[in-house]
Each structure stands twice: as structure tokens, then as C-alpha cells.
Design a protein around this motif. Structure first.
Motif, PDB file in Angstrom:
ATOM      1  N   ALA A 187       0.707  -1.169  -0.029  1.00  0.00           N
ATOM      2  CA  ALA A 187       0.227  -0.159   0.046  1.00  0.00           C
ATOM      3  C   ALA A 187       1.257   1.559   0.087  1.00  0.00           C
ATOM      4  N   PRO A 188       0.335   2.472  -0.538  1.00  0.00           N
ATOM      5  CA  PRO A 188       0.978   3.858  -0.401  1.00  0.00           C
ATOM      6  C   PRO A 188       1.156   4.490   0.892  1.00  0.00           C
ATOM      7  N   ALA A 189       1.884   5.329   0.790  1.00  0.00           N
ATOM      8  CA  ALA A 189       2.036   6.275   1.815  1.00  0.00           C
ATOM      9  C   ALA A 189       2.477   7.289   2.281  1.00  0.00           C
ATOM     10  N   GLY A 190       1.551   8.486   1.909  1.00  0.00           N
ATOM     11  CA  GLY A 190       2.008   9.268   1.374  1.00  0.00           C
ATOM     12  C   GLY A 190       2.985  10.548   2.472  1.00  0.00           C
ATOM     13  N   ASP A 191       2.054  10.015   3.897  1.00  0.00           N
ATOM     14  CA  ASP A 191       2.761   9.924   5.013  1.00  0.00           C
ATOM     15  C   ASP A 191       2.625   9.799   5.885  1.00  0.00           C
ATOM     16  N   CYS A 192       3.385   9.534   7.523  1.00  0.00           N
ATOM     17  CA  CYS A 192       3.841   8.328   8.049  1.00  0.00           C
ATOM     18  C   CYS A 192       2.313   8.192   8.655  1.00  0.00           C
ATOM     19  N   ASN A 193       1.581   9.354   8.901  1.00  0.00           N
ATOM     20  CA  ASN A 193      -0.115   9.088   9.609  1.00  0.00           C
ATOM     21  C   ASN A 193      -0.816   8.473   8.341  1.00  0.00           C
ATOM     22  N   ARG A 194      -0.813   8.664   7.609  1.00  0.00           N
ATOM     23  CA  ARG A 194      -1.464   7.386   6.311  1.00  0.00           C
ATOM     24  C   ARG A 194      -0.412   6.172   5.995  1.00  0.00           C
ATOM     25  N   GLY A 195       0.404   5.908   6.606  1.00  0.00           N
ATOM     26  CA  GLY A 195       1.675   5.038   6.397  1.00  0.00           C
ATOM     27  C   GLY A 195       1.333   3.691   7.276  1.00  0.00           C
ATOM     28  N   LYS A 196       1.160   4.719   8.901  1.00  0.00           N
ATOM     29  CA  LYS A 196       0.752   3.442   9.957  1.00  0.00           C
ATOM     30  C   LYS A 196      -1.449   3.073   9.678  1.00  0.00           C
ATOM     31  N   THR A 197      -1.589   4.221   8.599  1.00  0.00           N
ATOM     32  CA  THR A 197      -3.050   3.879   8.511  1.00  0.00           C
ATOM     33  C   THR A 197      -3.449   2.225   7.839  1.00  0.00           C
ATOM     34  N   ALA A 198      -2.575   2.607   6.383  1.00  0.00           N
ATOM     35  CA  ALA A 198      -2.135   0.846   5.993  1.00  0.00           C
ATOM     36  C   ALA A 198      -1.652  -0.298   6.359  1.00  0.00           C
ATOM     37  N   LEU A 199      -0.969  -0.111   7.198  1.00  0.00           N
ATOM     38  CA  LEU A 199      -0.439  -1.132   8.081  1.00  0.00           C
ATOM     39  C   LEU A 199      -1.631  -1.158   8.457  1.00  0.00           C
TER      40      LEU A 199
END
Length: 397
Positions: free
Chosen positions: A9-21
Motif C-alpha cells: 500500500a502507498p504512504a503519502g506521510d507517516c500517518n497514512r503509512g500507519k493507517t495502511a499497515l
């Protein structure tokens, strides 16, 4: 033991990266502030990379660092210092397209995993095996490959190199990163991350006599959605399913990742599923979708030649902040809602809770009839106990 397909999944920033995980991705990909092809994304500074690396690796999940620009001469001297600054965070792989960058990474760290970016437009097995002989461990295929071509490629490659394919997201009207519209129209270079998405501009279309045909002509393709083809792609031996969208919202990432996660897991557990996840994923999208090149060369049905009215069928209204008791939670508002609204909850435990009803909304310890101001803290009480955790998403059903 079965080697399950990876959900990336993509991560545009740290928060969205955690969301994806948290919502089911096995790995995420993201760019640093340099050498990445999404200049408009928030992207990651070194502190962010450190934070997301620790977060992902504590979950036994992976991070892939995107270094996929075509390296123009003035960028070359800075790459080795950049690499020195990020290597200590132990990316599980580097996504690359430029031979200089690939060579430099291998000289710096002979054990580094190299994934060849879709920017190289690899669309045949001989090209894939060329990169395998030159140190790559994975090919991210060009989007312009049909299912039949992909199936034959995987047979020809004979497991010598991993294959990653895009399953969801935007489709470029040219081979990725090679379109010159943005560069010619506004001097923003697509192959170093500056694409202005000129193909999505609304243009007036005239006929040969300069008579108006359409007020809203675009050259943009519909987004790709392969959720109905997950089974076929797993069974031919794809290694990784990639979702596009480093510019997308937290709600979009959570929804799309969650729906593909459940669809993949259903396949491995021999569970029959209906249209729930198909409908859910379509509702989360803000553009029409199609199968892109899956069944062959796309035709007119895969294009967005005219402006399409957009309607919101799901609305992200609240993020859970903390649990007060089994029925009461504090949350951060995102959009308007009131006690009459019908809700569903998208949880980080991958359980979708439906038909929850809010019986109380409080702000600053005072009862209110509706949440009207985005990004405000409220306390909400449901009509039944719910097992929610921080950052779960509540949305209009």
C-alpha cells in the motif's frame, strides 16, 4: 507453508503509512523528500522514516523506499549522501528506475534489495530477466500488460525474479512517467515527480470547423480496480499486489486496503464472498474505475472523455481518539453528523461493524445535537458496546 501474495500500500506521510499497515497491508512504499516521483506528496524526512520503520518492523511488516526518479545530471552528486542518510533505517527494498541509482545502491550495500520501478515500463520476460541478471530481486510491471501476457511472462521467468503488479489506482495515459504534456504545458517534469496531471484538465473540444463538441473533454483514463480478479492473479503466481495512491486520503487508504485484505484472505481461507467489498471499494473511490489493460487493449469504455458528476456515497465523519468505556469514546470530527445518521465502523481489527447508533454527542462536556465543525474533539456514546481502538474510522453508511 503457502507463500501468500503480498498486499502493498502507498504512504503519502507517516500517518497514512500507519493507517495502511493497521488496515491490512503487508508492506508500504513511500518516498523521502528527495529522489521520489511524488513531489506533491508530503513525503518523509529522516525522522519520519525512522518512525515508520520502527512501526512497520515491530509488526513484522516491510517498508520499501521509493527512489525512482530518472536521475538528471544535476541530481547525481547528491544521491550518495542521501543514501547514507536513509540506509541506517533499513528499508526492506529500494524502488528504482535509473541505472545510476541502482548501481550506487549496490556499491553502497551489496545486500540491498532492488525493485525495478514501473517507470522502466517492463512488459516482457526478457526485460525482467535482464534486470534479474543485473541485481534486481523484483520487477514492478508496466501497467500496460494484459492478464494473458502476464501469465505467459510468469511461466517464462520461472521464479527467477519476483513480479509485482498494480491492482488499484490511477492509470497514466502514457507509459508511466514518459508523458510530456505536463512538461510542455507548464514545465513540470513527470519523470522527476512534477506531473501536473494535464490529461485530467477539462478542455473544450472542437471539431474540424471549430464548432464546440464538448465543454468538458479530458484525456484521462479511468482508475484501475482488479478486486474481482484477485483469485486469477494469485493463482498465476504474482508475488505482490500494489495499490497506487500516495496522494490519497486516510479514509481512502483504509477502505481500499481493508477491502483487498479481506478479499485476499477469503481466497486463502476458501470463503465465498459476495459483492460487499466490490461495492465498498467503488464507494470509496472518487473516480470511475475499470479493468484497464487486464482483458486487452483498453477502448473508449476505459476512458474519462467527459466530466463525470461525483456523488459521495460514504462519508468519513469521525476518527476514534480514545476509549472511555465500552459504549463511549472520544473522537475527532471530520464531517457533519448527528444522532439520526446511520453509521458503520471500519476498525483496525479488520472487523466492520454496521448499524451502530449514536445516542449522545458531547463537546466541552455539553450535549450537542450535531457535530458541525471538522477537526473538533467530541465524546460520543453508542447504543451498544463496541470494541474500538484508537484511529478506527466511523463513516456514514
Amino acid at each position: 507453508m503457502i507463500n501468500k501474495v503480498e498486499l502493498l500500500a502507498p504512504a503519502g506521510d507517516c500517518n497514512r503509512g500507519k493507517t495502511a499497515l493497521d488496515f491490512g497491508a503487508d508492506a508500504i512504499y513511500f518516498g523521502a523528500r528527495q529522489y521520489s516521483l511524488r513531489a506533491k506528496a508530503s513525503n518523509f524526512d529522516t525522522d519520519d522514516i525512522n518512525e515508520i520503520s520502527i512501526y512497520a518492523h515491530n509488526l513484522n511488516k516491510k517498508i520499501y523506499l521509493v527512489t525512482n526518479i530518472l536521475c538528471h545530471s544535476h541530481m547525481a552528486d547528491g544521491f550518495l549522501p542521501f543514501l547514507n542518510s536513509v540506509q541506517k533505517y533499513k528499508p526492506d527494498a529500494y524502488i528504482c528506475s535509473d541505472p545510476y541509482i541502482i548501481k550506487t545502491i549496490h556499491e553502497y550495500d551489496k545486500d540491498a534489495q532492488i525493485h525495478i520501478s514501473t517507470q522502466q515500463s517492463v512488459s516482457n520476460s526478457k526485460a525482467a530477466l535482464f534486470w534479474q541478471r543485473n541485481g534486481a530481486t523484483r520487477i514492478i510491471l508496466s501497467r500496460e500488460v494484459t492478464f494473458d501476457e502476464l501469465k505467459q511472462m510468469i511461466i517464462n521467468i520461472d521464479k527467477k525474479i519476483e513480479i509485482e503488479v498494480f491492482i488499484h489506482g490511477a492509470v497514466c495515459i502514457a507509459y508511466s512517467g514518459r508523458c510530456m504534456l505536463s512538461n510542455n504545458f507548464c514545465f513540470r517534469d513527470a519523470n522527476i515527480g512534477g506531473c501536473a496531471q494535464s490529461c485530467r484538465w477539462s478542455l473544450k473540444l472542437l471539431d474540424g470547423n471549430h464548432q464546440l463538441i464538448s465543454e468538458h473533454f479530458t484525456m484521462s483514463a479511468k482508475d484501475m480496480c482488479q478486486i474481482t480478479n484477485v483469485k486469477n492473479l494469485i493463482e498465476i503466481g504474482v508475488t505482490s499486489f500494489k495499490i497506487e495512491g500516495r496522494m490519497k486520503s486516510e479514509h481512502y487508504i483504509a477502505t481500499v486496503v481493508n477491502d483487498y485484505r479481506k478479499t485476499i484472505d477469503a481466497y486463502y481461507n476458501n470463503i465465498e464472498i459476495g459483492d460487499q467489498y466490490i461495492n465498498d471499494i467503488k464507494a470509496a473511490a472518487n473516480r470511475e474505475t475499470s479493468f484497464a489493460w487486464y482483458y486487452g487493449k483498453p477502448g473508449i469504455d476505459q476512458m474519462l472523455y467527459h466530466e463525470i458528476p461525483k456523488t459521495v456515497t460514504q462519508n468519513f465523519v469521525l476518527t476514534v481518539i480514545d476509549k472511555i468505556n465500552d459504549t463511549t469514546y472520544s473522537g475527532l470530527t471530520r464531517n457533519y453528523f448527528d444522532k439520526t445518521t446511520s453509521f458503520e465502523i471500519l476498525g483496525r481489527k479488520l472487523i466492520q461493524i454496521e448499524n451502530a447508533r449514536i445516542i449522545s454527542i458531547k463537546q466541552n462536556n455539553e450535549e450537542i445535537d450535531a457535530a458541525r465543525t471538522p477537526m473538533s474533539k467530541v465524546v460520543i456514546t453508542f447504543d451498544k458496546p463496541l470494541d474500538l481502538v484508537k484511529n478506527d474510522i466511523i463513516r456514514i453508511k
